[in-house]
Enzyme design. Structure first.
Site, PDB file in Angstrom:
ATOM      1  N   GLU A 138       1.015  -1.145  -0.002  1.00 63.83           N
ATOM      2  CA  GLU A 138       0.061   0.221  -0.105  1.00 63.83           C
ATOM      3  C   GLU A 138       0.789   1.383  -0.106  1.00 63.83           C
ATOM      4  OE1 GLU A 138      -2.417   0.245   3.368  1.00 63.83           O
ATOM      5  OE2 GLU A 138      -3.073   2.598   2.802  1.00 63.83           O
ATOM      6  N   ILE A 146       3.449  15.770  -4.372  1.00 62.22           N
ATOM      7  CA  ILE A 146       4.541  15.527  -4.732  1.00 62.22           C
ATOM      8  C   ILE A 146       5.336  14.295  -4.106  1.00 62.22           C
ATOM      9  CG2 ILE A 146       7.221  16.840  -4.173  1.00 62.22           C
ATOM     10  CD1 ILE A 146       5.384  19.509  -4.953  1.00 62.22           C
ATOM     11  N   THR A 186     -18.053  10.783 -11.880  1.00 63.01           N
ATOM     12  CA  THR A 186     -16.726  10.012 -12.236  1.00 63.01           C
ATOM     13  C   THR A 186     -15.470  10.869 -12.629  1.00 63.01           C
ATOM     14  OG1 THR A 186     -16.973   9.839 -14.751  1.00 63.01           O
ATOM     15  CG2 THR A 186     -18.162   8.315 -13.040  1.00 63.01           C
ATOM     16  N   PRO A 188     -13.267  13.414 -11.111  1.00 58.32           N
ATOM     17  CA  PRO A 188     -12.325  13.186 -10.125  1.00 58.32           C
ATOM     18  C   PRO A 188     -11.683  11.932 -10.174  1.00 58.32           C
ATOM     19  CG  PRO A 188     -14.191  14.086  -8.831  1.00 58.32           C
ATOM     20  CD  PRO A 188     -14.656  13.452 -10.424  1.00 58.32           C
ATOM     21  N   CYS A 377      -2.608   1.825  29.840  1.00 57.10           N
ATOM     22  CA  CYS A 377      -0.984   2.804  30.146  1.00 57.10           C
ATOM     23  C   CYS A 377      -1.324   3.887  30.898  1.00 57.10           C
ATOM     24  CB  CYS A 377      -0.702   2.927  28.567  1.00 57.10           C
ATOM     25  SG  CYS A 377       0.977   2.928  28.506  1.00 57.10           S
ATOM     26  N   LEU A 378      -1.443   4.869  30.164  1.00 61.86           N
ATOM     27  CA  LEU A 378      -1.512   6.283  30.985  1.00 61.86           C
ATOM     28  C   LEU A 378      -2.578   6.113  31.795  1.00 61.86           C
ATOM     29  CD1 LEU A 378      -0.468   9.148  31.724  1.00 61.86           C
ATOM     30  CD2 LEU A 378      -1.994  10.048  30.097  1.00 61.86           C
ATOM     31  N   HIS A 502      -0.798  -2.356  26.062  1.00 63.90           N
ATOM     32  CA  HIS A 502      -1.709  -1.950  25.182  1.00 63.90           C
ATOM     33  C   HIS A 502      -2.471  -3.212  24.631  1.00 63.90           C
ATOM     34  CE1 HIS A 502      -0.969   2.332  24.932  1.00 63.90           C
ATOM     35  NE2 HIS A 502       0.293   1.989  25.118  1.00 63.90           N
ATOM     36  N   GLU A 504      -5.342  -3.405  23.252  1.00 60.38           N
ATOM     37  CA  GLU A 504      -5.856  -3.338  21.983  1.00 60.38           C
ATOM     38  C   GLU A 504      -4.857  -3.609  20.608  1.00 60.38           C
ATOM     39  OE1 GLU A 504      -4.391  -0.810  23.955  1.00 60.38           O
ATOM     40  OE2 GLU A 504      -4.031   0.960  23.020  1.00 60.38           O
TER      41      GLU A 504
HETATM   42  N1  GLN Z   1       2.766   9.243  29.182  1.00 64.14           N
HETATM   43  C1  GLN Z   1       2.920   7.707  30.042  1.00 64.14           C
HETATM   44  C2  GLN Z   1       4.172   7.053  29.668  1.00 64.14           C
HETATM   45  O1  GLN Z   1       5.249   7.389  28.938  1.00 64.14           O
HETATM   46  C3  GLN Z   1       2.077   6.773  29.215  1.00 64.14           C
HETATM   47  C4  GLN Z   1       2.203   6.413  27.707  1.00 64.14           C
HETATM   48  C5  GLN Z   1       1.112   5.637  27.175  1.00 64.14           C
HETATM   49  O2  GLN Z   1      -0.188   5.616  27.723  1.00 64.14           O
HETATM   50  N2  GLN Z   1       1.185   5.099  25.838  1.00 64.14           N
HETATM   51  O3  GLN Z   1       4.677   6.370  30.469  1.00 64.14           O
END
Ligand code: GLN
Length: 529
Positions: A138, A146, A186, A188, A377-378, A502, A504
């Site tokens: 991709e 450019i 069509t 574009p 995380c945060l 994470h 996710e």
């Molecule tokens: N800011 C926080 C750290 O650096 C959390 C980072 C985040 O949520 N990905 O530890």
């Protein structure tokens, strides 16, 4: 090996990544092995330092590269594990060329876009260590930019060097609807394909993003003006779920077209089981559960792309319907008014002080009102601050990210971490192993004691406060190397969990992530279907 190139025309955000992943899925269903590589024409070395408002979420691969969010789409659709080799930027390519020039690798030649930069790009088209039947490549950006030129030139050269049966080019474009004229246009697309032809590329297929169905006449017109066969004019209508797209392409015989033109031999008999599974789980059920995501990029859904998809995948597997509300953590006076109507609350990852108070307010609200809560995380770090301040009475508790001299640094950069080999500056990036304690909520969700999850952060929960906080009802339920807290949870709460990693990034359509399943299940258990 066969190569399918995907470019985009007219406007950005047409879903080239989703189109590529859907085509990859179809080919996988024919038993072929598929991988997808992304090339982004911007000068940043990687998107790690880019503002999510401009480019959406930063996806993290297992090997710790910070990548474009399309890699998340590829992983979720194709159930593959992408790596650094799946993500390339103009910045990284130019850096390699310039480094080679400094090392004298070009024997005194004048270093130019053609052939030096284009050669480096072509090298990366084929640089994959593992062999696959099909590589989908991709090219980010829009034809006419450019920045895209060296990439398109490399595609043109590559096509010439390969046999016509080894390379296929798909151009994804927009067919806008003019309301006052009640007409799809069509023009574009014609201009965009002309631009490609100026460069020397004639596409083999046009995927048309459209709000209305393309009739026969329109298909014929696109075919005539864009020089593609009529059956290679493919409609990509707006749909309820992106996971329905492979079937839409299948019904237009996209897979057969590719198989015929690329002389591919399917490796197994095609079955529609995968489509049926998606269709079954997409039947909408009532009532809708509302999940709030409280972050500072509430105005930009793409900034939380993988969380959004993970929630929907988990909802699909539980056969429920959810509604995700993006709440601006910066507007904390309006926040509670929205949260009152929510069944679950997520505080996602993030960087910097802005929105901290709103996030803390949301966490207090979830904790006190027994509302299922997930901090990522945060979000986990914020829940440690919240619990320290409001449960353990350490009123000045903070993360050293927000207050370097805080009296109670409950979240900080740890000395132990200095032994970790960092990539990408000072971050802990990529997959790390964690061991989960038995008889905890985390253990019951994963149903195993060892997990591997992806990280992207600098700060950690400060182990010096674990004893004190555990006396107040917090449990550290998983550690990395017996030192770094990976999961926290709260006793006396229906579902209160914080993860330093994470989750996710690890969801797959065919395998929802246990943390998201757990969050939705805890809502289901209270409210019922
Ligand atoms: N800011 C926080 C750290 O650096 C959390 C980072 C985040 O949520 N990905 O530890």
């Amino acid at each position: 090996m066969k190569y399918i190139f995907i470019t985009g025309g007219v406007v950005s955000s047409l879903g080239k990544g989703i189109s590529g992943a859907s085509i990859g899925k179809l080919l996988q269903l024919h038993g072929l092995t598929v991988n997808i590589i992304k090339f982004d024409p911007y000068i940043n070395i990687d998107p790690g330092t880019m503002n999510p408002y401009q480019h959406g979420e930063i996806f993290v691969t297992e090997d710790g590269s910070e990548a474009d969010l399309d890699l998340g789409t590829y992983e979720r659709f194709l159930n593959i594990y992408t790596t650094k080799a799946n993500t390339n930027t103009a910045g990284d390519i130019y850096k390699t060329v310039i480094n080679k020039e400094r090392q004298g690798c070009y024997n005194g030649a004048t270093v130019q876009v053609i052939p030096h930069v284009t050669n480096e790009i072509k090298k990366r088209f084929v640089s994959f260590k593992d062999k696959y039947d099909i590589y989908i490549i991709e090219i980010g950006g829009t034809v006419g930019d450019i920045e895209s030129l060296p990439f398109l030139e490399a595609v043109r050269q590559f096509r010439l060097e390969k046999s016509p049966h080894d390379v296929f080019h798909i151009h994804v474009t927009l067919i806008p609807y003019i309301k006052s004229a009640e007409e799809l246009k069509t023009k574009p697309t014609q201009h965009s394909v002309n631009k490609l032809r100026e460069i020397g590329i004639i596409p083999d297929m046009i995927i048309c993003r459209t709000e209305h169905q393309l009739n026969k006449l329109l298909r014929r017109k696109i075919s005539l003006f864009c020089n593609v066969h009529e059956n290679a004019v493919i409609e990509a209508l707006d749909i309820a779920s992106i996971y329905l797209l492979p079937e839409k392409f299948y019904l237009q015989k996209v897979d057969l077209l590719l198989i015929n033109q690329l002389h591919i031999k399917p490796k197994k008999k095609f079955t529609t089981t995968w489509f049926n599974q998606i269709n079954n789980s997409n039947i909408l059920h009532k009532p809708k559960f509302k999940i709030a995501i409280v972050g500072k990029y509430a105005g930009c859904k793409d900034a939380y792309k993988s969380i959004d998809e993970s929630l929907h995948i988990a909802a699909m597997s539980l056969q429920i319907d959810i509604n995700i509300l993006y709440c601006n953590a910066d507007e904390d006076n309006k926040l509670i008014d929205t949260l009152i109507y929510c069944d679950g609350i997520i505080v996602p990852g993030g960087f910097g002080y802005r929105g901290l108070n709103g996030k803390l307010k949301a966490i207090t609200f979830a904790r006190k009102n027994n509302i299922p809560f997930l901090g990522i995380c945060l979000g986990m770090q914020c829940s440690i601050i919240e619990i320290s301040r409001n449960v353990a009475n350490l009123y000045e508790a903070n993360s050293t990210e927000f207050d370097k001299n805080t009296k109670y640094p409950v979240v900080k950069i740890l000395d132990d971490q200095k032994n970790i080999t960092y990539r990408g500056g000072t971050m802990r990036l990529g997959s790390y192993k964690a061991i989960i304690k038995k008889h905890t909520l985390a253990y019951s969700l994963y149903n195993t004691g060892t997990i591997i999850e992806r990280h992207r952060h600098r700060y950690e929960m400060n182990p010096a406060f674990i004893n004190l906080l555990e006396k107040k009802g917090l449990i550290v339920s998983a550690y990395h190397n017996n030192i770094l807290p990976e999961i926290i949870e709260m006793t006396n709460h229906k579902f209160f969990i914080g993860v330093q990693f994470h989750p996710e990034f690890a969801s797959r359509i065919t395998q929802a992530h246990p943390i998201f399943i757990g969050l939705l299940n805890s809502i289901l258990n209270t409210k019922g279907k």
